[in-house]
Design an enzyme around this catalytic site. Structure first.
Site, PDB file in Angstrom:
ATOM      1  N   PRO A 153      -2.854  21.843  39.436  1.00 57.06           N
ATOM      2  CA  PRO A 153      -3.287  23.167  38.967  1.00 57.06           C
ATOM      3  C   PRO A 153      -2.151  23.871  38.232  1.00 57.06           C
ATOM      4  CG  PRO A 153      -2.908  23.190  41.332  1.00 57.06           C
ATOM      5  CD  PRO A 153      -2.770  21.770  40.906  1.00 57.06           C
TER       6      PRO A 153
ATOM      7  N   ASP B 204       3.285  23.463  38.817  1.00 53.32           N
ATOM      8  CA  ASP B 204       2.216  22.971  39.675  1.00 53.32           C
ATOM      9  C   ASP B 204       2.046  23.952  40.832  1.00 53.32           C
ATOM     10  OD1 ASP B 204       0.568  21.646  41.478  1.00 53.32           O
ATOM     11  OD2 ASP B 204       1.528  19.692  41.189  1.00 53.32           O
ATOM     12  N   HIS B 205       0.899  24.634  40.860  1.00 53.81           N
ATOM     13  CA  HIS B 205       0.696  25.689  41.851  1.00 53.81           C
ATOM     14  C   HIS B 205       0.537  25.139  43.271  1.00 53.81           C
ATOM     15  CE1 HIS B 205       0.375  29.747  42.904  1.00 53.81           C
ATOM     16  NE2 HIS B 205      -0.415  30.176  41.938  1.00 53.81           N
ATOM     17  N   ARG B 206       0.390  23.823  43.412  1.00 60.53           N
ATOM     18  CA  ARG B 206       0.383  23.233  44.751  1.00 60.53           C
ATOM     19  C   ARG B 206       1.786  23.266  45.356  1.00 60.53           C
ATOM     20  NH1 ARG B 206      -1.793  17.346  43.491  1.00 60.53           N
ATOM     21  NH2 ARG B 206      -0.076  17.601  42.017  1.00 60.53           N
TER      22      ARG B 206
ATOM     23  N   VAL C 254       4.527  25.212  43.835  1.00 56.08           N
ATOM     24  CA  VAL C 254       5.272  26.432  43.504  1.00 56.08           C
ATOM     25  C   VAL C 254       4.300  27.601  43.432  1.00 56.08           C
ATOM     26  CG1 VAL C 254       6.809  27.510  41.816  1.00 56.08           C
ATOM     27  CG2 VAL C 254       6.872  25.023  42.150  1.00 56.08           C
TER      28      VAL C 254
END
Length: 463
Positions: free
Chosen positions: A257, A433-435, A437
C-alpha cells in the site's frame, strides 16, 4: 569428431529465459576457452557468454532476437582431440604416455554458470572462413551456410567484413539512429569494444547527423524508423528489462500500500556547497552533485528511522530490519529502467558516494549492469529533476520500504530570513509501504533528509 553441446545456463537469480542479442562467432569459427561467443539479454542485464570449450563451432541453435529457455542447447562445438578439451592439460610423464583414446575418454566438466572455466589461453578473435575474391564465402562453406540460422549469417558471413563489430545494445541503437555502419567503426574500448564516443566521432567525420548531447539514451533507443512509408503504428516486443520492470512495478503497486508525501525545501546551501567542491581542483574529477548529497542525507536519515530500511517478509510473517544500506539508484536506459544499488552506502563518504553513483549510471547506460547488482537493495532514490520535472509519485522497488524522488532545482522567489529572495528550491517526494511505515515515521524521515539539504552542515550533527 567429438561434439559438445552448450546449454544456456542460469545467468543468475533463477531467470527462466534470455534473449539472444548477437553472436560474436559463426559456424565454422575456431574459438578458445572462455572466449566471448555471444551477448544475451535477461530480464535484468545484458550478459556476455564465454565459451566453455576450445574447438570449432558446428551449430548455432538460435538466431539473434530469439528468446531461449534456460537449459536449451544454444551452441555446439567440435572439441575433437585433447588439445580442444576444456580440461586442464596434464603434465609430466603421465601426459607423455597418455593415448589419444584415453584423453578422449576423460570426463569433461559441464559448465553451469557464467564465468566458469580456466583462465583464457589467449585473446585471439574468432578465425573466419576463407572467402573468394568477391568477398563471398568459399565454395567449401556452402553446406555450413545452408545449415546456419539466417540471422546468424545475414550480416556476418554474406556481406560483413572479416571481424564482427563488438558493441553494447545502446551503442547499436545509437549507430542505427545515426545511420552508422558499425563494421566501419574502429573500437577503442576494452578488447576492441565500440563505444558511444567511437560512433559519434565516426558520424562526425563522415558528416552524419549527430545526436544532441541533451537527448538521453532512452529517447534515442525509442526512436523507430517505420518499416514501410506511411506506416501509422509500430510494435515492439515486450521482453527483457522493460518486461521485468513492468512486472515488478505492477507487483509492487498492487502488493504494498503506497503512500506518497511531499516537501519543498530551500537547497541554496547545498547548491553553494556543490559549487565550492566543483571549484576545488583536487575534487573536479569526482563530479559531486545534488544526487550524492541527497544519498548521504538518506543514509543518515535511515539510521534514525530504520522502518524505512526494512522489508515485509510475508512468508515468514516477519518484518526484517536492515542494519546496513544498499542504496538503489534508478537509472533510465535504452533498455528500460534499472535500479542497481550501492552496497553498504552508509559506510561511504560524500566523494565515494558521488563516484559510486557515477559508476552505476555509466554501467547501466552501457547495458552492462550485472543481475546481482540489482538485487538486495534496501531503499532507492530516483532523480526525476534531470528531466525538468518538479515532483512525482514513485513506485517502490519490490522488497523495499521506500523510495525518494528528487525534483528539479529551480531558482525562484522564496522566504528567507523574513524577506523574499531568489533561492534554489527543490521538491522531495517520498513513497513508502504503509504496512511498514506510518505517516509520522515517513514525515519525520523526509524532514530529516530535507534538513541536510537545507543546511548540509547539519550532517555533522547526525549519526
Amino acid at each position: 569428431m567429438s561434439v559438445q553441446d552448450f546449454k544456456l545456463p542460469d545467468l543468475g537469480e533463477g531467470l527462466p529465459e534470455a534473449e539472444l542479442v548477437q553472436w560474436l562467432v559463426a559456424e565454422g569459427d575456431t574459438v578458445t576457452l572462455n572466449q566471448t561467443i555471444a551477448e544475451v539479454e535477461t530480464a535484468k542485464a545484458v550478459v556476455e557468454l564465454p565459451s566453455p570449450y576450445a574447438g570449432t563451432v558446428t551449430t548455432l541453435h538460435a538466431g539473434a532476437g530469439e528468446v531461449v529457455a534456460v537449459g536449451s542447447v544454444l551452441i555446439s562445438f567440435d572439441v575433437g582431440g585433447a588439445d580442444a578439451a576444456p580440461a586442464a592439460p596434464a603434465t609430466g610423464v603421465q601426459a607423455e604416455t597418455k593415448t589419444a583414446a584415453e584423453a578422449e575418454a576423460e570426463p569433461k566438466a559441464e559448465p553451469n554458470l557464467v564465468g566458469y572455466g580456466a583462465a583464457p589461453r589467449g585473446s585471439a578473435r574468432p578465425q573466419r572462413r576463407a572467402r573468394s575474391a568477391s568477398g563471398r564465402p568459399a565454395a567449401s562453406d556452402t553446406a555450413v551456410l545452408e545449415a546456419a540460422p539466417h540471422d546468424a549469417i545475414h550480416a556476418d558471413v554474406v556481406d560483413a567484413p572479416v571481424e564482427r563489430p563488438r558493441s553494447t545494445p545502446p551503442v547499436r541503437a545509437l549507430a542505427k539512429q545515426l545511420g552508422v555502419d558499425l563494421a566501419l567503426v574502429e573500437g577503442t574500448g576494452q578488447t576492441g569494444l565500440i563505444t558511444r564516443g567511437d560512433v559519434e566521432a565516426y558520424a562526425e567525420r563522415v558528416g552524419a547527423a549527430s545526436v544532441p548531447a541533451a537527448v538521453p539514451v532512452a529517447s534515442q533507443a525509442a526512436i523507430r524508423v517505420p518499416a514501410t512509408p506511411g506506416e501509422r503504428t509500430s510494435r515492439t516486443p515486450i521482453r527483457g528489462v522493460r518486461k521485468h520492470t513492468a512486472e515488478a512495478m505492477v507487483r509492487s503497486a498492487f502488493t504494498a500500500p503506497h503512500v506518497t508525501t511531499f516537501l519543498t525545501v530551500d537547497v541554496t546551501a547545498t547548491s553553494e556547497l556543490i559549487a565550492s567542491l566543483k571549484a576545488d581542483r583536487a575534487l573536479q574529477e569526482h563530479r559531486i552533485g545534488v544526487m550524492a548529497v541527497a544519498a548521504k542525507a538518506v543514509c543518515l536519515a535511515l539510521s534514525r528511522h530504520p522502518g524505512l530500511n526494512s522489508r515485509w517478509d510475508d512468508a515468514a510473517g516477519e518484518i526484517v530490519e536492515h542494519h546496513y544500506v544498499n542504496l538503489g539508484i534508478a537509472a533510465a536506459t535504452g533498455r528500460g529502467l534499472v535500479v542497481p544499488n550501492i552496497r553498504d552506502a552508509q559506510e561511504l563518504t560524500l566523494i565515494e558516494l558521488a563516484d559510486a553513483i557515477r559508476g552505476l549510471a555509466e554501467t547501466a547506460r552501457a547495458g552492462k549492469t550485472a543481475p546481482a547488482e540489482m538485487m538486495g537493495g534496501t531503499f532507492s532514490i530516483t532523480n526525476v529533476g534531470v528531466f525538468g520535472v518538479d515532483a512525482g509519485t514513485p513506485i517502490i522497488n519490490p522488497g523495499e520500504a521506500g523510495i525518494l524522488a528528487l525534483g528539479a532545482v529551480r531558482r525562484q522567489p522564496w522566504e528567507h530570513r523574513g524577506e523574499i529572495a531568489l533561492r534554489d528550491v527543490m521538491t522531495l517526494a517520498l513513497s513508502f509501504d504503509h504496512r511498514l511505515v506510518d505517516g509520522e515515521q515517513g514525515s519525520r524521515f523526509l524532514v530529516d533528509v530535507a534538513d541536510v539539504l537545507r543546511e548540509p552542515g547539519r550532517a555533522m550533527l547526525l549519526r
